[in-house]
Design a protein around this motif. Sequence first.
Motif, PDB file in Angstrom:
ATOM      1  N   PRO A  18       0.848  -1.195   0.000  1.00  0.00           N
ATOM      2  CA  PRO A  18       0.000   0.000   0.000  1.00  0.00           C
ATOM      3  C   PRO A  18       0.880   1.241   0.000  1.00  0.00           C
ATOM      4  CG  PRO A  18       0.027  -1.001   2.170  1.00  0.00           C
ATOM      5  CD  PRO A  18       0.741  -1.957   1.251  1.00  0.00           C
ATOM      6  N   ILE A  19       0.318   2.373  -0.387  1.00  0.00           N
ATOM      7  CA  ILE A  19       1.112   3.591  -0.471  1.00  0.00           C
ATOM      8  C   ILE A  19       0.468   4.715   0.333  1.00  0.00           C
ATOM      9  CG2 ILE A  19       1.943   2.964  -2.773  1.00  0.00           C
ATOM     10  CD1 ILE A  19       0.142   5.246  -3.854  1.00  0.00           C
ATOM     11  N   ILE A  20       1.305   5.629   0.784  1.00  0.00           N
ATOM     12  CA  ILE A  20       0.861   6.907   1.330  1.00  0.00           C
ATOM     13  C   ILE A  20       1.156   7.950   0.258  1.00  0.00           C
ATOM     14  CG2 ILE A  20       1.255   8.673   3.086  1.00  0.00           C
ATOM     15  CD1 ILE A  20       1.995   6.414   5.023  1.00  0.00           C
ATOM     16  N   ALA A  21       0.129   8.632  -0.182  1.00  0.00           N
ATOM     17  CA  ALA A  21       0.288   9.625  -1.246  1.00  0.00           C
ATOM     18  C   ALA A  21       0.103  11.022  -0.669  1.00  0.00           C
ATOM     19  CB  ALA A  21      -0.732   9.378  -2.352  1.00  0.00           C
ATOM     20  N   GLY A  80      -3.888   1.293 -10.306  1.00  0.00           N
ATOM     21  CA  GLY A  80      -3.994   0.072  -9.524  1.00  0.00           C
ATOM     22  C   GLY A  80      -3.340   0.122  -8.158  1.00  0.00           C
ATOM     23  N   PHE A  81      -2.921   1.312  -7.716  1.00  0.00           N
ATOM     24  CA  PHE A  81      -2.283   1.428  -6.404  1.00  0.00           C
ATOM     25  C   PHE A  81      -3.315   1.303  -5.284  1.00  0.00           C
ATOM     26  CE2 PHE A  81       0.866   3.354  -9.098  1.00  0.00           C
ATOM     27  CZ  PHE A  81       2.073   2.991  -8.515  1.00  0.00           C
ATOM     28  N   LYS A  82      -2.898   0.690  -4.190  1.00  0.00           N
ATOM     29  CA  LYS A  82      -3.726   0.627  -2.988  1.00  0.00           C
ATOM     30  C   LYS A  82      -3.288   1.771  -2.074  1.00  0.00           C
ATOM     31  CE  LYS A  82      -3.849  -4.424  -3.304  1.00  0.00           C
ATOM     32  NZ  LYS A  82      -3.401  -5.687  -2.652  1.00  0.00           N
ATOM     33  N   ILE A  83      -4.148   2.755  -1.919  1.00  0.00           N
ATOM     34  CA  ILE A  83      -3.794   3.940  -1.136  1.00  0.00           C
ATOM     35  C   ILE A  83      -4.197   3.742   0.319  1.00  0.00           C
ATOM     36  CG2 ILE A  83      -4.136   6.410  -0.846  1.00  0.00           C
ATOM     37  CD1 ILE A  83      -4.512   6.691  -3.800  1.00  0.00           C
ATOM     38  N   TYR A  84      -3.210   3.746   1.181  1.00  0.00           N
ATOM     39  CA  TYR A  84      -3.450   3.619   2.621  1.00  0.00           C
ATOM     40  C   TYR A  84      -3.918   4.946   3.208  1.00  0.00           C
ATOM     41  CZ  TYR A  84      -2.343   3.226   7.612  1.00  0.00           C
ATOM     42  OH  TYR A  84      -2.412   3.256   8.985  1.00  0.00           O
ATOM     43  N   LYS A 137       4.330   0.099   6.867  1.00  0.00           N
ATOM     44  CA  LYS A 137       4.830  -0.732   5.766  1.00  0.00           C
ATOM     45  C   LYS A 137       4.253  -0.269   4.429  1.00  0.00           C
ATOM     46  CE  LYS A 137       5.523  -4.724   8.787  1.00  0.00           C
ATOM     47  NZ  LYS A 137       5.205  -6.138   9.073  1.00  0.00           N
ATOM     48  N   CYS A 138       4.388   1.024   4.197  1.00  0.00           N
ATOM     49  CA  CYS A 138       3.874   1.641   2.973  1.00  0.00           C
ATOM     50  C   CYS A 138       5.021   2.265   2.164  1.00  0.00           C
ATOM     51  CB  CYS A 138       2.860   2.740   3.295  1.00  0.00           C
ATOM     52  SG  CYS A 138       1.335   2.165   4.054  1.00  0.00           S
ATOM     53  N   MET A 139       4.758   2.478   0.891  1.00  0.00           N
ATOM     54  CA  MET A 139       5.635   3.267   0.045  1.00  0.00           C
ATOM     55  C   MET A 139       5.097   4.709   0.033  1.00  0.00           C
ATOM     56  SD  MET A 139       7.797   1.013  -1.106  1.00  0.00           S
ATOM     57  CE  MET A 139       8.588   1.850  -2.486  1.00  0.00           C
ATOM     58  N   LEU A 140       5.992   5.662  -0.191  1.00  0.00           N
ATOM     59  CA  LEU A 140       5.603   7.063  -0.270  1.00  0.00           C
ATOM     60  C   LEU A 140       5.598   7.520  -1.731  1.00  0.00           C
ATOM     61  CD1 LEU A 140       7.645   8.523   2.717  1.00  0.00           C
ATOM     62  CD2 LEU A 140       5.155   8.688   2.472  1.00  0.00           C
ATOM     63  N   TYR A 141       4.473   8.086  -2.176  1.00  0.00           N
ATOM     64  CA  TYR A 141       4.367   8.594  -3.545  1.00  0.00           C
ATOM     65  C   TYR A 141       3.935  10.051  -3.544  1.00  0.00           C
ATOM     66  CZ  TYR A 141       5.223   4.677  -6.664  1.00  0.00           C
ATOM     67  OH  TYR A 141       5.834   3.691  -7.406  1.00  0.00           O
ATOM     68  N   TYR A 193      13.680   7.728  -0.300  1.00  0.00           N
ATOM     69  CA  TYR A 193      12.513   7.216   0.428  1.00  0.00           C
ATOM     70  C   TYR A 193      11.203   7.506  -0.310  1.00  0.00           C
ATOM     71  CZ  TYR A 193      15.570   6.629   4.487  1.00  0.00           C
ATOM     72  OH  TYR A 193      16.578   6.237   5.340  1.00  0.00           O
ATOM     73  N   PHE A 194      11.266   8.311  -1.367  1.00  0.00           N
ATOM     74  CA  PHE A 194      10.061   8.770  -2.045  1.00  0.00           C
ATOM     75  C   PHE A 194      10.061   8.320  -3.501  1.00  0.00           C
ATOM     76  CE2 PHE A 194      11.071  11.610   1.389  1.00  0.00           C
ATOM     77  CZ  PHE A 194       9.851  11.876   1.990  1.00  0.00           C
ATOM     78  N   LYS A 195       8.876   8.033  -3.999  1.00  0.00           N
ATOM     79  CA  LYS A 195       8.706   7.735  -5.417  1.00  0.00           C
ATOM     80  C   LYS A 195       7.755   8.763  -6.022  1.00  0.00           C
ATOM     81  CE  LYS A 195       9.926   2.877  -5.471  1.00  0.00           C
ATOM     82  NZ  LYS A 195       9.650   1.567  -6.093  1.00  0.00           N
TER      83      LYS A 195
END
Length: 317
Positions: free
Chosen positions: A221-224, A242-246, A273-277, A293-295
């Motif tokens: 999941p991601i934090i946007a 298709g991203f799962k946004i937390y 446990k998220c990715m940062l976008y 740390y960021f995409k």
Amino acid sequence: MKTPIYWKKKNIYSYLLSPLGLLYQYATLLNMTIKKPQKVNKPVICIGNLTAGGTGKTPVAISFANILQELDKKPFFVSRGYGGKLHNIVVDKNIHTPQDVGDEPLLLARQAPVVVNPNRFEGAKLAIKNGADIIVMDDGFQNPTLKKDLSFLVFDGEFGYGNGMCIPAGPLRESLASGLKRAQAIIIIGEDKHNLANKFKDFPIFKGHIKPQIPTPEKEPIIAFAGIGRPEKFYNSLRLCGFKIYQTINFADHHQYKRDELLVLIEKAKKNKCMLYTTSKDFVKIPSDIRGYFKVLEITIQWEDEEKLRHFLAKNI
């Protein structure tokens, strides 16, 4: 700033604020009336809009520069450099920071040279001195210092022009009628939910769509987060990919990120446990030592009929 509900549709708040909206409208008109725009000896294309907030001007300007380069032109962008402290310089993306020149000029500089100056006439002169044979203004439709040869008005197809009232009662920077008098063409980005193409049928109309440049979504999941005019557009693009946004986190448009704010985001992402976008406009404002740390969601404009636009530009410049 989140777009107020009453900017989309008139209600009691927009009517209460309408006197201030009229004052804003007349102040804009007065500013453009008393100042005589000056002309340079190269063509000037303006990518502007009538509404506050994001309509997609910057990716449109980048796409225009790319088309002009394919037409063997040497375009320079001229930008006011919102949020920057340096003026009348050619941006060096390897040296200058968002604090120096603002965020949008650093994005534009990836495609073509950029001159930053709130006085667009002086900026255009510097661009020509440095080899420009055509000027592309990212924004500046209401700026009276430089005469435009070809002005495009960009509309967000989903938002349209809101309730049709001026700031703060509505989203307009000036009245729709006065703005249309100075435009030569209309650009609609996204689905035309307000039938703009029919309303502006007397103008050449070019339609485009935001195209995310991501091959596959993350498994995690991601934090946007975003500091742009209409962040929901960014979040919707992620969902469509298709991203799962937390979680989504909004900052003010053109927000200058403090290191502590970014470190909090990094810790939040680790904990959950998220990715940062974020957007490319926000990414350039992140210090280089923590960018790992960021995409970023890169976007381009996909035109419904690029050849029609290419022909129109070639004919009118």
